[in-house]
Design an enzyme around this catalytic site. Sequence first.
Site, PDB file in Angstrom:
ATOM      1  N   GLU A  41      -4.171   5.647  10.350  1.00 29.43           N
ATOM      2  CA  GLU A  41      -4.667   5.455   8.992  1.00 29.43           C
ATOM      3  C   GLU A  41      -5.899   6.330   8.735  1.00 29.43           C
ATOM      4  O   GLU A  41      -6.785   6.462   9.585  1.00 29.43           O
ATOM      5  CB  GLU A  41      -5.032   3.979   8.825  1.00 29.43           C
ATOM      6  CG  GLU A  41      -5.580   3.570   7.477  1.00 29.43           C
ATOM      7  CD  GLU A  41      -5.910   2.082   7.409  1.00 29.43           C
ATOM      8  OE1 GLU A  41      -6.144   1.584   6.292  1.00 29.43           O
ATOM      9  OE2 GLU A  41      -5.929   1.413   8.470  1.00 29.43           O
ATOM     10  N   LYS A 113      -0.900   1.942   0.637  1.00 26.33           N
ATOM     11  CA  LYS A 113      -1.160   0.639   1.249  1.00 26.33           C
ATOM     12  C   LYS A 113      -1.170  -0.445   0.174  1.00 26.33           C
ATOM     13  O   LYS A 113      -1.771  -0.267  -0.890  1.00 26.33           O
ATOM     14  CB  LYS A 113      -2.513   0.695   1.959  1.00 26.33           C
ATOM     15  CG  LYS A 113      -2.907  -0.520   2.771  1.00 26.33           C
ATOM     16  CD  LYS A 113      -4.225  -0.214   3.504  1.00 26.33           C
ATOM     17  CE  LYS A 113      -4.679  -1.328   4.416  1.00 26.33           C
ATOM     18  NZ  LYS A 113      -5.918  -0.944   5.140  1.00 26.33           N
ATOM     19  N   CYS A 150      -1.558  -0.458   8.159  1.00 25.43           N
ATOM     20  CA  CYS A 150      -2.476  -1.457   8.726  1.00 25.43           C
ATOM     21  C   CYS A 150      -2.234  -2.867   8.180  1.00 25.43           C
ATOM     22  O   CYS A 150      -1.299  -3.541   8.574  1.00 25.43           O
ATOM     23  CB  CYS A 150      -3.917  -1.016   8.509  1.00 25.43           C
ATOM     24  SG  CYS A 150      -5.076  -1.821   9.666  1.00 25.43           S
TER      25      CYS A 150
END
Length: 539
Positions: A41, A113, A150
């Site tokens: 990330e 995300k 994540c």
Amino acid sequence: MRIALAQVNPTLADFKFNKEKILDFVHQAQQKKCELVVFPECTLFGYHPFDLLERTELVKKQEAEFKDLIKKIPKGIGVIIGLITKNPSKMGRPYYNSAALLVKGQKPRMFHKQLLPTGDVFDEARFIESGDFSKNYFSFNGKKFFLTICEDIWAWPDAKGNSPYKMNPLAKVKKQKVDMVINLSASPYFIGKMKQREYVTAKTAAYFNAPILYANLVGAQDEIIFDGASYIMDKKGKKLMTCLPFEEDMNVIDLNTLEVWNKTPKIDVNEELRRALVLGLRDFCAKIGMKRVHLGLSGGIDSAVVAALAVDALGPANVTGIGLPGPFNAPESLSLAHELAKNLGIDFKIVEIGPMYDEAVKALTKGIQIEGFSLVNENLQARLRGMTLMAFSNKDGSMLLTTGNKSEYATGYSTMYGDMCGGLAPIADLTKAQVYALARHYNKEGEVIPTEIIDRAPSAELRPNQKDQDSLPPYPDLDKAVTNLVEIEGAVKTATDKWLMPILMRTEFKRWQAPPILKVSGHSFGRGRRYPIAHKAKE
């Protein structure tokens, strides 16, 4: 298909450096005949930028390096990186936390995300807009993947049914047959964190009935340590491959056969903790441009462990120990400090604070009429130590390391502008028991820290025959209370809990002024613990 997992250590906002690192690992992956390489990330920007995202020019500079990266991606390999991208809409937060699939001659494929962490040390929703990962299926070279970033995989309820989210959007994604799930992560380290990661990745792999690649950032940013330890897990939750913890690494898996190139041996918890703190200290210095550090060597356990960590991080030539004998130091304190410095191979200097203390007492007696011996005299010595250590900083361009531990910080057993002086607090998230365990770990293969330092009773040596336990509960009891009240935020139960709680509440002003504390527990003092100073709460 061979896939490389590139576990890298980027530097926040050094976009050219990060770009060159990406290209270096891409070329390594090509040499290993890989068709796809996956990075963690925010590889290009660094993580976490926090309020650097107020500086729009920084994001523009990252965009320029991203465009150059696209041009330099070689033929024959796909590259997945993490970065910050602009939200094109006038509605919502200004940026996305994104991943990009780069293939030579093709327009980058972007993914955003969806779940944004707002607990502990992170507050992504401050600048980041939530994406929609239901669209994150993609095909590449005949294989199908699903990409997450994540926090996207962290909404699964735990074994007790608890989740920080009302619903798990991942469980709402329409399932398609995939060959692999990919997760780009920048997951902070703390002791026990790996079990949590393994749980959520196993749940995700089972849901998609496919192996999962978990690419985690390595390195440190301010007080946050990223341990790497990236891995690939099969659909049944068995780890197939693990990258090295606390250092850059690349590992390769064949997606057809699930064969891996390397397997990483496990390390015990004390070695894990040592490596984490060494990485945190080394990266903090490197990323702020500081080459040398120093600290006061008292002949006590805390400064001994910090000195050993500093030597591991920077080498003995870049560490200086300073003895600061005062009117109440035992003679063996200085000799033990000198012995430790010799064992570590570091320079050792001595500055007597006794004469300074005597002159200061005379001046204060005359000027503000201090009488007798009190806390004024104790803290005066601590501040003379701090003043001397900071003078060395100015003279030598060296960063002072403060040596307090978590049990001391919880009780306010520290002196502002005295022993709290410093640029970094390497062990302030360790209880006293953890400090002792780490000292013994250093001595496993021979005496590094003199045994007498480990065996002697802790003392600040600010008054005659002083011992820590004159003012504090026994450390085993205190450590348990600190763990209960700070780390797990438990209810007040024991007598020591009752003693500690009001002190913990009223000493927050000290911790607000502490140096950055390397985080190695689930809940540390510092950025992730936002207690107010002015309040009437007592429990």
